[in-house]
Scaffold this motif. Sequence first.
Motif, mmCIF file in Angstrom:
data_model
loop_
_atom_site.group_PDB
_atom_site.id
_atom_site.type_symbol
_atom_site.label_atom_id
_atom_site.label_comp_id
_atom_site.label_asym_id
_atom_site.label_seq_id
_atom_site.Cartn_x
_atom_site.Cartn_y
_atom_site.Cartn_z
ATOM 1 N N TYR A 1 8.984 4.371 -10.100
ATOM 2 C CA TYR A 1 9.350 5.597 -10.800
ATOM 3 C C TYR A 1 8.118 6.080 -10.397
ATOM 4 C CZ TYR A 1 12.421 3.504 -14.074
ATOM 5 O OH TYR A 1 13.093 2.387 -14.782
ATOM 6 N N PRO A 2 8.180 7.572 -9.362
ATOM 7 C CA PRO A 2 7.498 8.464 -8.867
ATOM 8 C C PRO A 2 6.275 8.809 -10.180
ATOM 9 C CG PRO A 2 9.038 8.443 -7.464
ATOM 10 C CD PRO A 2 9.142 7.763 -8.821
ATOM 11 N N LYS A 3 5.242 9.442 -10.118
ATOM 12 C CA LYS A 3 4.760 10.501 -11.040
ATOM 13 C C LYS A 3 5.548 11.997 -10.923
ATOM 14 C CE LYS A 3 -0.066 8.886 -11.328
ATOM 15 N NZ LYS A 3 -1.777 9.368 -11.082
ATOM 16 N N GLY B 1 1.037 -0.986 0.315
ATOM 17 C CA GLY B 1 -0.190 -0.505 -0.100
ATOM 18 C C GLY B 1 0.873 1.022 0.268
ATOM 19 N N LYS B 2 2.455 1.012 0.669
ATOM 20 C CA LYS B 2 2.957 2.212 0.275
ATOM 21 C C LYS B 2 2.412 3.480 -0.992
ATOM 22 C CE LYS B 2 7.660 4.246 0.687
ATOM 23 N NZ LYS B 2 7.218 5.023 0.645
ATOM 24 N N TYR B 3 2.172 2.576 -2.414
ATOM 25 C CA TYR B 3 2.336 3.274 -3.336
ATOM 26 C C TYR B 3 0.507 3.717 -3.799
ATOM 27 C CZ TYR B 3 6.828 2.038 -4.040
ATOM 28 O OH TYR B 3 8.200 1.564 -3.401
ATOM 29 N N GLY B 4 -0.156 3.493 -2.433
ATOM 30 C CA GLY B 4 -1.519 4.066 -3.228
ATOM 31 C C GLY B 4 -2.040 2.539 -3.863
ATOM 32 N N LYS B 5 -2.823 2.738 -4.551
ATOM 33 C CA LYS B 5 -3.835 1.180 -5.045
ATOM 34 C C LYS B 5 -3.891 1.013 -6.853
ATOM 35 C CE LYS B 5 -8.084 2.785 -2.796
ATOM 36 N NZ LYS B 5 -9.708 2.641 -3.081
ATOM 37 N N LEU B 6 -3.338 0.024 -6.947
ATOM 38 C CA LEU B 6 -2.945 -0.436 -8.445
ATOM 39 C C LEU B 6 -3.666 -0.739 -8.892
ATOM 40 C CD1 LEU B 6 -1.308 -2.373 -9.863
ATOM 41 C CD2 LEU B 6 -2.458 -4.090 -9.091
ATOM 42 N N GLU C 1 -1.758 4.445 -7.887
ATOM 43 C CA GLU C 1 -1.732 6.151 -7.748
ATOM 44 C C GLU C 1 -0.335 6.892 -7.375
ATOM 45 O OE1 GLU C 1 -5.577 5.489 -5.057
ATOM 46 O OE2 GLU C 1 -3.884 5.478 -4.498
ATOM 47 N N GLU C 2 0.439 6.479 -6.753
ATOM 48 C CA GLU C 2 1.744 7.129 -6.646
ATOM 49 C C GLU C 2 2.955 7.440 -7.873
ATOM 50 O OE1 GLU C 2 1.379 9.540 -4.688
ATOM 51 O OE2 GLU C 2 -0.424 8.551 -3.648
ATOM 52 N N GLY C 3 2.787 6.149 -8.720
ATOM 53 C CA GLY C 3 3.789 6.023 -9.873
ATOM 54 C C GLY C 3 4.097 4.545 -10.782
ATOM 55 N N PRO D 1 14.120 6.822 -10.902
ATOM 56 C CA PRO D 1 13.487 5.911 -10.582
ATOM 57 C C PRO D 1 14.019 5.920 -9.733
ATOM 58 C CG PRO D 1 15.197 5.284 -11.824
ATOM 59 C CD PRO D 1 14.523 6.105 -11.704
ATOM 60 N N GLU D 2 13.131 5.334 -8.426
ATOM 61 C CA GLU D 2 13.161 5.007 -6.582
ATOM 62 C C GLU D 2 13.454 3.709 -6.408
ATOM 63 O OE1 GLU D 2 10.285 6.942 -4.282
ATOM 64 O OE2 GLU D 2 10.779 9.119 -4.603
ATOM 65 N N PRO D 3 14.806 3.420 -5.308
ATOM 66 C CA PRO D 3 14.493 2.114 -5.021
ATOM 67 C C PRO D 3 13.030 1.071 -4.458
ATOM 68 C CG PRO D 3 16.503 3.137 -4.069
ATOM 69 C CD PRO D 3 15.856 3.643 -4.271
ATOM 70 N N LEU D 4 13.155 0.327 -4.644
ATOM 71 C CA LEU D 4 12.089 -0.453 -4.147
ATOM 72 C C LEU D 4 11.596 -0.374 -2.907
ATOM 73 C CD1 LEU D 4 9.051 -1.230 -6.432
ATOM 74 C CD2 LEU D 4 9.366 -3.590 -5.974
ATOM 75 N N VAL D 5 10.283 0.037 -2.253
ATOM 76 C CA VAL D 5 9.973 -0.662 -0.489
ATOM 77 C C VAL D 5 10.611 -1.956 -0.717
ATOM 78 C CG1 VAL D 5 8.177 -0.962 -0.471
ATOM 79 C CG2 VAL D 5 8.963 -0.425 1.295
#
Length: 488
Positions: free
Chosen positions: A345-347, A181-186, A335-337, A352-356
């Motif tokens: 890859y954030p919006k 859930g860190k990146y919002g909903k799929l 939702e976040e990328g 890119p950022e390393p994956l949680v």
Amino acid sequence: MRVHRRSFLKTSAAAGVVFTFAISGTRSSGRIIGANETINIGVAGIHGRGGAHIDAFASMPNVRVTYLIDPDSRLFASRIKQVEKRGGNTPKCVQDIREALDDKNLDAISIATCNHWHSLMTIWACQAGKDVYVEKPCSHNVFEGRKCVEAARKYGRIVQHGTQSRSSASWAQQVAAIASGKYGKLLVSKGYASKPRWSIGFKEDKDPPPGLDYNLWLGPAQWMPYNENLVHYNWHWFWPTGNGEIGNQGVHQMDIARWAIPGATLPDWVISAGGRYVDEPNHNWKDQGQTPNMQITVMGFGDVLLLFEVRGLVGKAGPGGKKFDPIVTNEFYLEEGVIKDGKFYPKGKDQPEPLVKVDVKMGPGDQFENFIACMRSRKVEELHADIEVAHYSSALCHLGNISYRLGKEVSFAEAAAGLPNHELVAAAWKMLEDNIAGALGVDLTKLTCILGPKLAFDRSKERFVDNPEADKLLTRDYRKPFVVPENV
């Protein structure tokens, strides 16, 4: 894998199913396999992928390949040498799997045959008290997949599916990151299975070659004349024996796409469009194949879309002079990328950022090793790709093909308008159009494509909603005695 085991048990409990696993085997088997006891396995289908099965099992300690099974006896000599080199024993060779299944000393069957044989062999093996490793897709149609699940449960068998990404820590980590859930909903789970699938040409009907039992090779499929496009690989592109690219390479990426959708089994609806276009300008861009090599499929899982892209005109420059690159992977739009290539890859950001990091514990070994370990433990919940997981992912490919096969011939513009109104769907269709036009050098206004209907699906019944025509394609007419039974 903990995540997989929890979801497996949750799904099973929700369905009201109680599983009992017979450690001592069935009435046909009774043999308890000790931790250090030798497992005897037969490999069915020993051309292409079957060679990898032979290498994997023959190289393992306390595992012997004791049977080679294939209707084409011309393959036996070379594969015997392979087993002898890897495992040090000489296997018995038979054309008919039923002969091997009658051997009480045989513990398991590993199936790498054509798709149309996968389910019947799985069911026969379960009934004979054998465990099963079955290549993807586990079924040729949706009905067969469910019968495989029922047979595995009824006879207490270990049945593993050849979707090896379930053994991948990288894919498991990406799925766990989505579930966190860190990146919002799929929002969209996308799969690509675009490998070079150009013309197979035309082969004339003729008598089967000596050494090939063509009746056995056809098995459950209705009779059709032999031609050299069937044996040994291009059967993938004929409906009686294969499922097209979406049901070939595509099963792997379809499995990952479904895996990423929380709680997903089967969809609420499906629609598919595309066609078969190859580098045969004198034959109006057609060859002998039947299945599409350019196909976009969309499914709905509540508020999540599954989008799947097949483009076969890749890997080389066609008559039109343009070359498009193969792509076999998955992407996840949240939702976040976007998660792709194992990164987030954030919006609104270029980098890119390393994956949680999420705690994901995997069982040891690859798909083959996991199968053997579960044969010894009898713990079906520790399989990386149990037959029920296999059934759902294979069924998604079949459902896409059913929409396509019920489709109508339309213009490319009409197909674009008929697909779901979503920017990623539109982009995928535009890429398919550009690929066909650029690779073949054709004006798409002079070609047509197939647009399938949007089909509502009742996943609890595994039937379409008020659509008898579509329901017919959930199964097939079988050729006796090679019948997948209603009651396993």
